[in-house]
Motif scaffolding. Structure first.
Motif, mmCIF file in Angstrom:
data_model
loop_
_atom_site.group_PDB
_atom_site.id
_atom_site.type_symbol
_atom_site.label_atom_id
_atom_site.label_comp_id
_atom_site.label_asym_id
_atom_site.label_seq_id
_atom_site.Cartn_x
_atom_site.Cartn_y
_atom_site.Cartn_z
ATOM 1 N N UNK A 266 0.796 -1.236 0.000
ATOM 2 C CA UNK A 266 0.000 0.000 0.000
ATOM 3 C C UNK A 266 0.825 1.281 0.000
ATOM 4 N N UNK A 267 1.897 1.334 -0.819
ATOM 5 C CA UNK A 267 2.723 2.538 -0.803
ATOM 6 C C UNK A 267 1.951 3.777 -1.247
ATOM 7 N N UNK A 268 0.980 3.593 -2.150
ATOM 8 C CA UNK A 268 0.173 4.735 -2.580
ATOM 9 C C UNK A 268 -0.686 5.279 -1.453
ATOM 10 N N UNK A 269 -1.247 4.409 -0.646
ATOM 11 C CA UNK A 269 -2.054 4.848 0.490
ATOM 12 C C UNK A 269 -1.194 5.538 1.534
ATOM 13 N N UNK A 270 0.018 5.009 1.753
ATOM 14 C CA UNK A 270 0.931 5.650 2.706
ATOM 15 C C UNK A 270 1.294 7.049 2.220
ATOM 16 N N UNK A 271 1.613 7.177 0.935
ATOM 17 C CA UNK A 271 1.968 8.484 0.376
ATOM 18 C C UNK A 271 0.817 9.468 0.509
ATOM 19 N N UNK A 272 -0.417 8.980 0.377
ATOM 20 C CA UNK A 272 -1.587 9.859 0.456
ATOM 21 C C UNK A 272 -1.831 10.372 1.868
ATOM 22 N N UNK A 273 -1.250 9.720 2.867
ATOM 23 C CA UNK A 273 -1.460 10.115 4.261
ATOM 24 C C UNK A 273 -0.262 10.857 4.836
ATOM 25 N N UNK A 274 0.729 11.145 3.988
ATOM 26 C CA UNK A 274 1.929 11.829 4.455
ATOM 27 C C UNK A 274 2.179 13.076 3.626
ATOM 28 N N UNK A 276 5.464 15.808 2.210
ATOM 29 C CA UNK A 276 6.879 16.101 2.077
ATOM 30 C C UNK A 276 7.734 14.877 1.831
ATOM 31 N N UNK A 277 9.015 15.125 1.618
ATOM 32 C CA UNK A 277 9.952 14.063 1.318
ATOM 33 C C UNK A 277 10.430 13.287 2.521
ATOM 34 N N UNK A 278 9.977 13.685 3.715
ATOM 35 C CA UNK A 278 10.387 12.983 4.928
ATOM 36 C C UNK A 278 9.243 12.202 5.550
ATOM 37 N N UNK A 279 8.176 11.989 4.788
ATOM 38 C CA UNK A 279 7.073 11.089 5.175
ATOM 39 C C UNK A 279 6.371 11.508 6.452
ATOM 40 N N UNK A 280 6.246 12.817 6.697
ATOM 41 C CA UNK A 280 5.551 13.283 7.897
ATOM 42 C C UNK A 280 4.073 12.902 7.845
ATOM 43 N N UNK A 281 3.565 12.377 8.933
ATOM 44 C CA UNK A 281 2.148 12.040 9.012
ATOM 45 C C UNK A 281 1.317 13.317 8.927
ATOM 46 N N UNK A 282 0.343 13.329 8.036
ATOM 47 C CA UNK A 282 -0.537 14.488 7.859
ATOM 48 C C UNK A 282 -1.818 14.220 8.643
ATOM 49 N N UNK A 283 -1.933 14.871 9.790
ATOM 50 C CA UNK A 283 -3.056 14.594 10.686
ATOM 51 C C UNK A 283 -4.388 14.957 10.036
ATOM 52 N N UNK A 284 -4.413 16.032 9.260
ATOM 53 C CA UNK A 284 -5.649 16.413 8.573
ATOM 54 C C UNK A 284 -6.137 15.278 7.668
ATOM 55 N N UNK A 285 -5.227 14.708 6.886
ATOM 56 C CA UNK A 285 -5.601 13.623 5.974
ATOM 57 C C UNK A 285 -5.963 12.363 6.753
ATOM 58 N N UNK A 286 -5.246 12.097 7.828
ATOM 59 C CA UNK A 286 -5.556 10.921 8.645
ATOM 60 C C UNK A 286 -6.971 11.009 9.206
ATOM 61 N N UNK A 287 -7.344 12.205 9.655
ATOM 62 C CA UNK A 287 -8.660 12.382 10.295
ATOM 63 C C UNK A 287 -9.798 12.224 9.292
ATOM 64 N N UNK A 288 -9.534 12.545 8.027
ATOM 65 C CA UNK A 288 -10.599 12.436 7.016
ATOM 66 C C UNK A 288 -10.601 11.084 6.317
ATOM 67 N N UNK A 289 -9.568 10.271 6.566
ATOM 68 C CA UNK A 289 -9.455 8.998 5.860
ATOM 69 C C UNK A 289 -10.188 7.855 6.549
ATOM 70 N N UNK A 290 -10.639 8.075 7.787
ATOM 71 C CA UNK A 290 -11.300 6.997 8.522
ATOM 72 C C UNK A 290 -12.453 7.550 9.347
ATOM 73 N N UNK A 291 -13.467 6.733 9.516
ATOM 74 C CA UNK A 291 -14.609 7.099 10.365
ATOM 75 C C UNK A 291 -14.595 6.326 11.684
ATOM 76 N N UNK A 292 -13.451 5.777 12.027
ATOM 77 C CA UNK A 292 -13.348 4.966 13.235
ATOM 78 C C UNK A 292 -13.611 5.813 14.481
#
Length: 478
Positions: A266-274, A276-292
């Motif tokens: 799932x490298x594409x999914x990981x890239x979509x949730x990070x 920059x070039x240092x793979x920082x977790x993007x909290x905004x994207x994380x919060x919208x990617x799941x309804x858990x």
């Protein structure tokens, strides 16, 4: 100073003066800069008058400190094709600097830099400078040039116009208002400018991800009279946010990196949730990617969650199947190899494990390199898929054996100094990290997401859960 594994977490870049932005490149400036339409119209009118008169002119530009005068003057060329901006530094003699200018075939603005307050320019200096400006704008070299003298105070603006009218009359200042008023961008644009500035200069970070909610940003707007003041308030808030969390983390400056190791690559999914070039977790994207359920809990404390993602240096890193299998074969201990053999897996040594570890995303980040453009690898064959499914099965019951193999491999290739599995956070809240890696620059805690198959929503849920656990452990989240 930057650490291996990416820029330091303190290395936040939020300038409130344009001078600090001159080297960031046109692409970043086009993202950040907002056109000030009223001032651009004044420039257009001034150049139209100059073309009709066949001479250059002087503009006295009055605006408050931090209103964005320097930004506006340096970036006119982004909004007016062909126009160039040059500067005469405060240390240069004005007359000599202008005498050294050649005529150019495009409209030109020359800015009198570092002389915006009355104390920075005496009456004698101003009078001498006005003589030089008057001669220059009447010359062939200055015919298409508008000399702009920014002023932060009415006293300086009045003195400038007095000397200009005395020396060059209306021919130097034009027939309109001798002082052009500059108020900068409207307050309604402040938050957008700050968002673009922070994002462009900090690998796509957002204000929310750095701990400033929409309501908090609006409150700062009310305190700021200029865009420069607003950016300074934003920077102060971000620094305080980071200090607040670090004060809770005195024993250890946690760094939380999540490794995603799954059979559907799932490298594409990981890239979509990070970002920059240092793979920082993007909290905004994380919060919208799941309804858990974790999202509903964290939304009650959005500012704190954003701070955690930044200060924890949270990253999400994809580890491909081939690397995981090679590491298990090369660095697995007797217990892991027995589990593998029981499932019919090969336990032969895999010399390519070293190369795979060093060139994988994890290896690049640990060595201080940027990931650059991430490319999807070739599709794994059926034998690889089958072997990884067995590895993922082992992870469901004895993931510590696999995590230990990764730690052993990272130590062998000198990416870490030592490691421990199942290391406590050392707080009152009992929580264990999968792999605790010690390095000269400080420890990194790796959380391993082993899955036969996963999805973007599942990855987001996993990472947010880890952030929530770490946040509760240090007492920032309730």
């Amino acid at each position: 100073m930057a650490e291996n594994g990416g820029p330091p977490r303190d290395d936040l870049y939020v300038p409130d003066r344009f001078e600090m932005l001159r080297d960031v490149g046109t692409g970043a400036l086009q993202t950040i800069i907002t056109p000030v339409q009223g001032a651009l119209v004044e420039i257009d009118v001034q150049f139209a008058d100059m073309r009709a008169a066949r001479r250059g002119a002087l503009m006295v530009l009055r605006g408050e400190t931090g209103a964005g005068k320097s930004t506006f003057l340096d970036t006119i060329g982004l909004f007016r094709t062909g126009l160039v901006t040059e500067r005469i530094p405060a240390s240069d003699n004005v007359t000599e600097a202008l005498q050294g200018k050649k005529r150019i075939d495009v409209p030109r603005v020359i800015v009198m830099e570092g002389r915006e307050a009355l104390g920075e320019a005496s009456a004698e200096f101003i009078e001498a400078a006005m003589h030089g400006i008057n001669s220059f704008v009447r010359s062939d070299a200055g015919r298409d040039t508008l000399v702009v003298w920014p002023a932060n105070t009415d006293d300086l603006a009045d003195l400038l116009t007095e000397k200009a009218l005395k020396i060059g009359g209306e021919a130097l200042l034009g027939v309109g208002d001798p002082v052009t008023r500059f108020s900068g961008p409207a307050k309604s644009q402040f938050v957008g400018i700050a968002e673009r500035t922070v994002g462009a200069l900090n690998e796509g970070a957002s204000l929310a991800a750095l701990g400033i909610s929409e309501d908090a940003a609006s409150a700062l707007v009310q305190q700021a009279s200029t865009i420069g003041r607003f950016l300074a308030l934003v920077r102060g808030a971000l620094i305080r946010n980071g200090a607040k969390v670090r004060a809770l983390m005195a024993a250890e400056q946690f760094r939380l990196w999540t490794l995603v190791i799954a059979g559907n690559e799932p490298e594409g999914d990981v890239a979509a949730l990070t970002r920059g070039g240092h793979a920082y977790a993007d909290v905004d994207r994380l919060m919208t990617a799941t309804n858990a359920n974790i999202v509903a809990d964290l939304k009650k404390q959005p500012d704190q969650v954003g701070i955690l993602g930044t200060v924890f240096d949270a990253k999400i890193i994809h580890v491909d199947m081939m690397t995981a299998l090679a590491v298990a074969r090369q660095y697995g201990d007797a217990a892991l190899h027995q589990e593998m053999a029981d499932l019919g897996m090969s336990t032969s040594a895999e010399p390519k494990a070293v190369e795979r570890l060093l060139s994988a995303e994890l290896g690049l980040l640990l060595s201080g390199s940027s990931l650059g453009l991430r490319k999807r690898g070739g599709k794994a064959g059926s034998n690889t898929q089958a072997a990884f499914e067995s590895l993922a099965f082992i992870a469901t019951k004895k993931d510590g054996l696999l995590n230990k193999a990764i730690g052993t491999g990272l130590k062998d290739v000198d990416l870490i100094n030592s490691f421990q599995t199942e290391r406590e956070l050392g707080t009152e809240y009992k929580y264990y990290s999968d792999l605790y890696c010690e390095r000269a620059e400080g420890p990194i805690r790796l959380e391993m997401m082993w899955r036969k198959s996963t999805s973007r929503a599942e990855i987001a849920n996993y990472v947010l859960s880890k952030l929530g656990n770490y946040g509760r452990a240090i007492g920032l989240l309730s």
